[in-house]
Each structure stands twice: as structure tokens, then as C-alpha cells.
Design an enzyme around this catalytic site. Structure first.
Site, mmCIF file in Angstrom:
data_model
loop_
_atom_site.group_PDB
_atom_site.id
_atom_site.type_symbol
_atom_site.label_atom_id
_atom_site.label_comp_id
_atom_site.label_asym_id
_atom_site.label_seq_id
_atom_site.Cartn_x
_atom_site.Cartn_y
_atom_site.Cartn_z
ATOM 1 N N LYS A 31 38.269 27.541 41.855
ATOM 2 C CA LYS A 31 38.322 28.546 42.929
ATOM 3 C C LYS A 31 36.939 29.159 43.140
ATOM 4 O O LYS A 31 36.205 29.389 42.168
ATOM 5 C CB LYS A 31 39.343 29.624 42.550
ATOM 6 C CG LYS A 31 39.660 30.627 43.655
ATOM 7 C CD LYS A 31 40.735 31.618 43.192
ATOM 8 C CE LYS A 31 41.130 32.597 44.291
ATOM 9 N NZ LYS A 31 42.214 33.522 43.843
ATOM 10 N N SER A 106 46.109 33.671 46.951
ATOM 11 C CA SER A 106 44.814 33.401 47.537
ATOM 12 C C SER A 106 44.168 32.112 47.025
ATOM 13 O O SER A 106 43.222 31.627 47.646
ATOM 14 C CB SER A 106 43.866 34.576 47.270
ATOM 15 O OG SER A 106 43.660 34.746 45.876
ATOM 16 N N SER A 130 48.268 35.189 42.923
ATOM 17 C CA SER A 130 47.471 34.185 43.623
ATOM 18 C C SER A 130 47.376 32.811 42.986
ATOM 19 O O SER A 130 46.860 31.886 43.604
ATOM 20 C CB SER A 130 46.065 34.714 43.879
ATOM 21 O OG SER A 130 46.125 35.616 44.950
#
Ligand code: GLN
Length: 438
Positions: A31, A106, A130
Site C-alpha cells: 500500500k 482504503s 481498510s
């Protein structure tokens, strides 16, 4: 590498690791809020479009020592603020299961990369869901570790009292094996220090547990609590798939019983007050001088204002404003203190539930993945989607999302929540469900 048809990656790279190790030959997508030395780390924000960290996050160091190759940095909601990967300054990611739908967020890019087969494994971060949300929406597995199990050194903070870095993979065993590599104490993150609790183990649990070994498909004899409040809120098709999953578990020797968590009614409100308050403070460093694109010209006040006006997107601005308000003198007691009280109550409710159960089970998300563009106009709707994931972060507990089947042709995830440092139990329960629904 694939042609990234789902826009999962912001940067493609190839950072190879040691020649051997438990992850030798495996590819990992990371990420874009996890620092990679010399490789752009944007947090999905125009503010950091050109930022190259001078060091690797601890988790990245551990991946490379374990033999993994980092193949890219993945798209995400700006600074982790969102649940669909649509608040990214660089455009949305598509859900590989059905490209008209969001991949969740996310950590949407990380889950999409795994679901699309563009990486074997991925890392996300989970502040209020997330990792679990995109895992559920993309039909893969995601683990949110107990607070303090995994080092946050090099994770660019959104709300640091809530968040952990967590693994995403196709199977429970692969996710658990990745957790084995990243978990454990780190002298650069004091929250990974472990104090032996009364009667508890002397060492950090990561030192003595093999999480991959816990993925043996056998949870016979487990008592699984089902919190009514977190099932009622889900849509009918999601509930049906979830209940079919519980039936399959009962067939494999698991006992289920209803439990009640009355405090979770306040969890979303408490979570957003705390997360926005912490964000307003954490994001103060993005002023164009310390970090971020320069605002140029004028006095420092104007320059800071320009940098923040142009660098941040609307969702980030909304949260900084609300968080600053919640912390301001005169309102602090009314919002922040109340939210902290609710947080303590949520923890207490979970503790009581674990006195009579091994793990709890809920649908991960109350809905199936919405279509792209469907949910952005109404922030409140988006916040309510987090009803089942945020209580876990408020209580600092471990949880996993594992595919339970589909509803309306779209993936449904089942979430198992465990007691503090009870990763092995949630992994075992999830692997039993995985085996049962295969
Ligand atoms: N959707 C939640 C939020 O927007 C959770 C995000 C996260 O875990 N980073 O805050």
C-alpha cells in the site's frame, strides 16, 4: 507483471529480497502509505505526488529479508480516508470481480492486486477496516492484527492509536504466513513492546506462535459468538450468505451462540471523532515545508494555506476541519472525551463476550461492493458502511475477513474477531470456514 487493467498500482517496481527465506519467490504489493526507500510513496495524495522516503518501513525490511519481491505500490483512498479507493487523487481502482464496482478501501489497490493475480500477497493498513473491507469486496482474505503486533515504523500515520498494517492474500494460510513474517517487536515502534499480562506468556506472542500452522481448517469444539447488533444492520442477501456460512461451520463441529454488544451502536460516531481528531494532528506536517508540495510565494501563512488548499482533496479537508473542531477548547469534553468513553465501553463489551466464546463472527461489510461513483456524494452513508469493522479498531483486537460466498453475484466476507493477541484463533476459525465453503 500484468498490464494492471484494474488500476491497482500507482508505481510498479521490482525490489528483490534475499535469495531464500519463507517468502522466497513470492511477489508482494505494498500500500502506498508504507515507506519504501527511494520509491514514491504518495498516500494517494497530490500532496505527496513526488515524495520518496529515505528509508524502508520495518515491514518492508522484513519482507525483503524473508525473500519476497516488492512489485509495486498500490492505490488507496487519500491518506486512508475512505472505504472505496475513490478518494485517491490518482483516480479509482476497479474491482477485479466486477470492474463496474469498487474494490473497497482504503487498501483497494492491494486487495485488487491479489484478486487480479498481479501479486501473490499484499500489505494494507487498517485504521477502521481498510484491510478487511477491500478483502471482503474483492473476495480475498485480509487480517487486521492486534494493536502492537506489527510495527508501524514507516507507516504514514492517519490515526495512530487505531491502525495496524495487515496482510492480504488469496488464502487464509498465505495471509497467516505473511503475518508470521511481519509480526513481532521492533525497537523503532514502542507500541510493539509486550508486557506479559497476569498469567499471560512471557514473550511477545509473535515470537512463540506460528500463524500459518493455525490455518489447519479445523475449528471443531470452538464456540463462535454472533453479535446480533452487527448482523441486523446488513442487507438481506448479505445476511443469507453469512448464515449459510455459519451453518457450514456448525456441520464441522463448531457451536454458535448469540451474544450482545450494546455499545457498538455508538462505535461509528466514536470512531470518526477519534480518527478525525488524530488525523487533524498527524496531517499538520504536510505544509509544503516539512513535507508536501511547496505553496510558493507570500508569507509563511499564505504559503502553508496554498500548499494545503491545493495538496489535499475534499475528504481529507473535511476530516481535518472536523477533527480540529472536535479537539478545540470548549468542545473537547463534548466530543473527544465522550468518544474515548465510548471506546472504553466497546472494549468492555468485547471482553465480556470473550468470557463465553472463542471468537465472534459478523458479516465483514453490511453490503456488497457498490458501483463506482455510487457512494461518494454522501459521506455519512460511506461512514455507516464501517459499522462492523470500526468496533474492532476501537478495542485494538485482531480480526480477519474471509470469503463466505456471494450475494447478487458479488463477494461477501465473514469477519472473525478474537481476544487480544488471539490471532491464532481467528485464523483457525477462518480456515475452517474457507474449507467448509470451498
Ligand atoms: N473507512 C474508514 C475511514 O475512512 C477506515 C479507513 C481505514 O481503515 N484506513 O476512516
Amino acid at each position: 507483471m500484468s498490464d494492471d487493467e484494474f488500476d491497482a498500482f500507482l508505481t510498479e517496481t521490482e525490489l528483490s529480497g534475499a535469495d531464500d527465506g519463507p517468502l522466497a519467490g513470492r511477489t508482494v504489493a505494498v500500500k502506498d502509505n508504507i515507506s519504501t526507500a527511494g520509491v514514491t510513496t504518495t498516500c494517494g495524495s497530490a500532496m505527496l505526488a513526488d515524495y520518496e522516503p529515505p528509508f524502508d518501513a520495518t515491514v518492508v525490511e522484513r519482507l525483503r529479508e524473508a525473500g519476497a519481491t516488492v512489485v509495486g505500490k498500490t492505490n488507496m483512498d487519500e491518506f486512508g480516508m475512505g472505504g472505496t479507493t475513490e478518494t485517491s487523487a490518482f483516480g479509482p481502482t476497479k474491482n477485479p470481480v466486477d470492474p463496474d464496482h469498487v474494490p473497497g478501501g482504503s487498501s483497494g489497490g492491494s486487495a485488487a492486486a491479489v484478486a487480479a493475480g498481479a501479486a501473490d500477497l499484499a500489505l494494507g493498513s487498517d485504521t477502521g477496516g481498510s484491510v478487511r473491507n477491500p478483502a471482503a469486496f474483492c473476495g480475498v482474505v485480509g487480517i487486521k492484527p492486534t494493536y502492537g503486533l506489527v510495527s508501524r515504523y514507516g507507516l504514514i500515520a492517519y490515526a495512530n492509536s487505531l491502525e495496524q498494517i495487515g496482510p492480504i492474500a488469496d488464502t487464509v494460510e498465505d495471509a497467516a504466513a505473511l503475518l508470521d513474517v511481519i509480526a513481532g517487536p521492533d525497537e523503532r515502534d514502542a507500541t510493539t513492546r509486550y508486557d506479559a499480562a497476569d498469567g499471560g506468556p512471557e514473550e511477545h506472542p509473535a515470537e512463540t506462535t506460528s500463524y500459518a500452522d493455525a490455518a489447519d481448517g479445523d475449528a471443531a469444539g470452538f464456540t463462535v459468538g454472533v453479535p446480533t447488533e452487527l448482523v441486523e444492520g446488513a442487507t438481506e442477501p448479505v445476511r443469507e450468505t453469512f448464515h449459510a456460512g455459519l451453518d457450514a461451520l456448525r456441520d464441522r463441529g463448531v457451536e454458535t451462540r448469540e451474544v450482545s454488544l450494546p455499545s457498538v451502536e455508538h462505535a461509528v460516531q466514536a470512531y470518526y471523532v477519534i480518527a478525525m481528531s488524530e488525523a487533524s494532528s498527524n496531517l499538520a506536517r504536510f505544509d509544503g515545508v516539512r513535507y508536501g508540495e511547496s505553496g510558493d510565494g507570500g508569507d509563511w501563512n499564505e504559503s502553508f494555506a496554498t500548499a494545503r488548499e491545493t495538496g489535499f482533496g475534499p475528504e481529507v479537508k473535511r476530516r481535518i476541519l472536523l477533527g480540529t473542531f472536535a479537539l478545540s477548547a470548549g468542545y473537547h469534553d463534548e466530543y473527544y472525551e465522550k468518544a474515548q468513553d465510548a471506546r472504553a465501553w466497546v472494549k468492555q463489551d468485547f471482553d465480556e463476550a470473550f468470557a463465553e466464546t472463542d471468537v465472534l463472527a459478523t458479516p465483514t461489510m453490511p453490503v456488497v461492493p457498490p458501483e463506482r461513483g455510487e457512494s461518494l456524494d454522501d459521506p455519512l452513508q460511506l461512514y455507516l458502511m464501517d459499522a462492523n469493522t470500526v468496533p474492532v479498531n476501537l478495542a485494538n483486537l485482531p480480526a480477519i475477513s474471509v470469503p463466505a460466498g456471494t450475494a447478487d453475484g458479488l463477494p461477501v466476507g465473514c469477519q472473525f474477531v478474537g481476544p487480544s493477541f488471539g490471532e491464532a484463533a481467528v485464523i483457525r476459525a477462518a480456515s475452517a470456514l474457507e474449507a467448509a465453503v470451498e
